[in-house]
Motif scaffolding. Structure first.
Motif, PDB file in Angstrom:
ATOM      1  N   GLU A 163     -19.386 -17.147 -21.456  1.00  0.00           N
ATOM      2  CA  GLU A 163     -20.611 -17.148 -22.262  1.00  0.00           C
ATOM      3  C   GLU A 163     -21.155 -15.735 -22.458  1.00  0.00           C
ATOM      4  O   GLU A 163     -21.528 -15.345 -23.567  1.00  0.00           O
ATOM      5  CB  GLU A 163     -21.670 -18.028 -21.597  1.00  0.00           C
ATOM      6  CG  GLU A 163     -22.980 -18.081 -22.369  1.00  0.00           C
ATOM      7  CD  GLU A 163     -23.982 -18.980 -21.681  1.00  0.00           C
ATOM      8  OE1 GLU A 163     -25.018 -18.452 -21.227  1.00  0.00           O
ATOM      9  OE2 GLU A 163     -23.733 -20.205 -21.601  1.00  0.00           O
ATOM     10  N   LYS A 192     -21.454 -13.702 -26.144  1.00  0.00           N
ATOM     11  CA  LYS A 192     -22.720 -13.131 -26.617  1.00  0.00           C
ATOM     12  C   LYS A 192     -22.605 -11.610 -26.762  1.00  0.00           C
ATOM     13  O   LYS A 192     -23.078 -11.033 -27.734  1.00  0.00           O
ATOM     14  CB  LYS A 192     -23.848 -13.507 -25.662  1.00  0.00           C
ATOM     15  CG  LYS A 192     -25.210 -13.108 -26.169  1.00  0.00           C
ATOM     16  CD  LYS A 192     -26.324 -13.598 -25.269  1.00  0.00           C
ATOM     17  CE  LYS A 192     -27.661 -13.138 -25.823  1.00  0.00           C
ATOM     18  NZ  LYS A 192     -28.761 -13.382 -24.907  1.00  0.00           N
ATOM     19  N   GLU A 197     -23.142  -9.394 -30.188  1.00  0.00           N
ATOM     20  CA  GLU A 197     -24.120  -8.311 -30.240  1.00  0.00           C
ATOM     21  C   GLU A 197     -23.472  -6.982 -30.606  1.00  0.00           C
ATOM     22  O   GLU A 197     -23.990  -6.239 -31.439  1.00  0.00           O
ATOM     23  CB  GLU A 197     -24.866  -8.220 -28.907  1.00  0.00           C
ATOM     24  CG  GLU A 197     -25.777  -9.406 -28.665  1.00  0.00           C
ATOM     25  CD  GLU A 197     -26.404  -9.427 -27.283  1.00  0.00           C
ATOM     26  OE1 GLU A 197     -26.033  -8.596 -26.409  1.00  0.00           O
ATOM     27  OE2 GLU A 197     -27.287 -10.287 -27.067  1.00  0.00           O
ATOM     28  N   THR A 225     -28.354 -11.258 -32.121  1.00  0.00           N
ATOM     29  CA  THR A 225     -28.441 -11.871 -30.801  1.00  0.00           C
ATOM     30  C   THR A 225     -29.131 -13.221 -30.908  1.00  0.00           C
ATOM     31  O   THR A 225     -29.653 -13.589 -31.961  1.00  0.00           O
ATOM     32  CB  THR A 225     -29.185 -10.971 -29.799  1.00  0.00           C
ATOM     33  OG1 THR A 225     -28.965 -11.473 -28.467  1.00  0.00           O
ATOM     34  CG2 THR A 225     -30.672 -10.907 -30.090  1.00  0.00           C
ATOM     35  N   THR A 226     -29.136 -13.944 -29.795  1.00  0.00           N
ATOM     36  CA  THR A 226     -29.810 -15.236 -29.692  1.00  0.00           C
ATOM     37  C   THR A 226     -30.115 -15.503 -28.232  1.00  0.00           C
ATOM     38  O   THR A 226     -29.562 -14.855 -27.348  1.00  0.00           O
ATOM     39  CB  THR A 226     -28.927 -16.374 -30.261  1.00  0.00           C
ATOM     40  OG1 THR A 226     -29.707 -17.571 -30.304  1.00  0.00           O
ATOM     41  CG2 THR A 226     -27.698 -16.596 -29.420  1.00  0.00           C
ATOM     42  N   VAL A 284     -26.622 -19.851 -26.213  1.00  0.00           N
ATOM     43  CA  VAL A 284     -25.202 -19.881 -26.552  1.00  0.00           C
ATOM     44  C   VAL A 284     -24.624 -21.141 -25.901  1.00  0.00           C
ATOM     45  O   VAL A 284     -24.814 -21.359 -24.711  1.00  0.00           O
ATOM     46  CB  VAL A 284     -24.480 -18.619 -26.031  1.00  0.00           C
ATOM     47  CG1 VAL A 284     -22.988 -18.723 -26.231  1.00  0.00           C
ATOM     48  CG2 VAL A 284     -25.030 -17.377 -26.711  1.00  0.00           C
ATOM     49  N   ALA A 342     -23.698 -20.191 -31.424  1.00  0.00           N
ATOM     50  CA  ALA A 342     -25.002 -19.533 -31.255  1.00  0.00           C
ATOM     51  C   ALA A 342     -25.842 -19.854 -32.482  1.00  0.00           C
ATOM     52  O   ALA A 342     -25.462 -19.502 -33.599  1.00  0.00           O
ATOM     53  CB  ALA A 342     -24.830 -18.028 -31.102  1.00  0.00           C
ATOM     54  N   VAL A 393     -29.619 -17.076 -34.667  1.00  0.00           N
ATOM     55  CA  VAL A 393     -29.372 -15.675 -34.331  1.00  0.00           C
ATOM     56  C   VAL A 393     -30.213 -14.775 -35.232  1.00  0.00           C
ATOM     57  O   VAL A 393     -30.490 -15.109 -36.382  1.00  0.00           O
ATOM     58  CB  VAL A 393     -27.874 -15.304 -34.417  1.00  0.00           C
ATOM     59  CG1 VAL A 393     -27.046 -16.118 -33.446  1.00  0.00           C
ATOM     60  CG2 VAL A 393     -27.340 -15.454 -35.812  1.00  0.00           C
TER      61      VAL A 393
END
Length: 182
Positions: free
Chosen positions: A89, A93, A97, A103-104, A107, A129, A132
């Motif tokens: 995970e 991510k 990025e 981003t978020t 996920v 995701a 975002v």
């Protein structure tokens, strides 16, 4: 279930051990008794692929040159990682990025699949995701030159059928991820 039998590994040696490429040569015995002394296996790193969807219902893709096929390809953010150093995970991510600047907070795992199980050792970990948002500029590696491309969700399957999106890990993440949110 049939009486399928595994191949028997008799011997194994690393014949190429480089950061970018590892190849193992196995000597195997087939269930029928035949010996194969030159079965080559690509020892590949784990891969994290992420399906990022914006609040505007656009999927974020990256377009980049892929030297092995000599083409620019449109694919989801993805990259190699070491599972002993970071979780799947976190890797997914981080790749999103770094490659996109998006981003978020959330996920979700979609699936884990094999890429080419007849010759490659690695797994591909697929993530979703949602919501975002852009938060920074890209942080690209020396080998990366990436264009970020946003495509409305409703156009993505047509782009797959037309061959514009043709990377199998990305296609699997798209179909499985969109099925998960619908």
């Amino acid at each position: 279930m049939t009486d399928l039998k595994k191949w028997q590994l008799l011997e194994s040696k690393m014949v190429l051990d480089h950061y970018w490429c590892k190849v193992r040569q196995d000597v195997i015995k087939l269930p029928n008794g035949k010996i194969i002394d030159d079965y080559f296996v690509n020892v590949r790193p784990e891969i994290a692929v992420i399906l990022p969807i914006t609040t505007n219902k656009e999927i974020i893709f990256v377009r980049q040159y892929r030297h092995a096929v000599g083409e620019f390809v449109l694919e989801l953010p993805a990259g190699r990682f070491n599972p002993a150093q970071e979780s799947t995970e976190v890797a997914a991510k981080r790749e999103m990025e770094e490659e996109t600047g998006y981003t978020t907070q959330l996920v979700r795992k979609i699936a884990t699949q094999y890429d080419n199980p007849s010759k490659d050792t690695n797994k591909i970990h697929l993530f979703l995701a949602e919501n975002v948002v852009k938060f920074a500029e890209q942080k690209l590696d020396i080998t990366e030159e990436i264009e970020v491309v946003l495509i409305p969700i409703e156009l993505v399957k047509d782009k797959i059928r037309q061959g514009e999106i043709c990377v199998t890990g990305s296609i699997a993440a798209i179909y499985l991820g969109l099925d998960l949110i619908n």
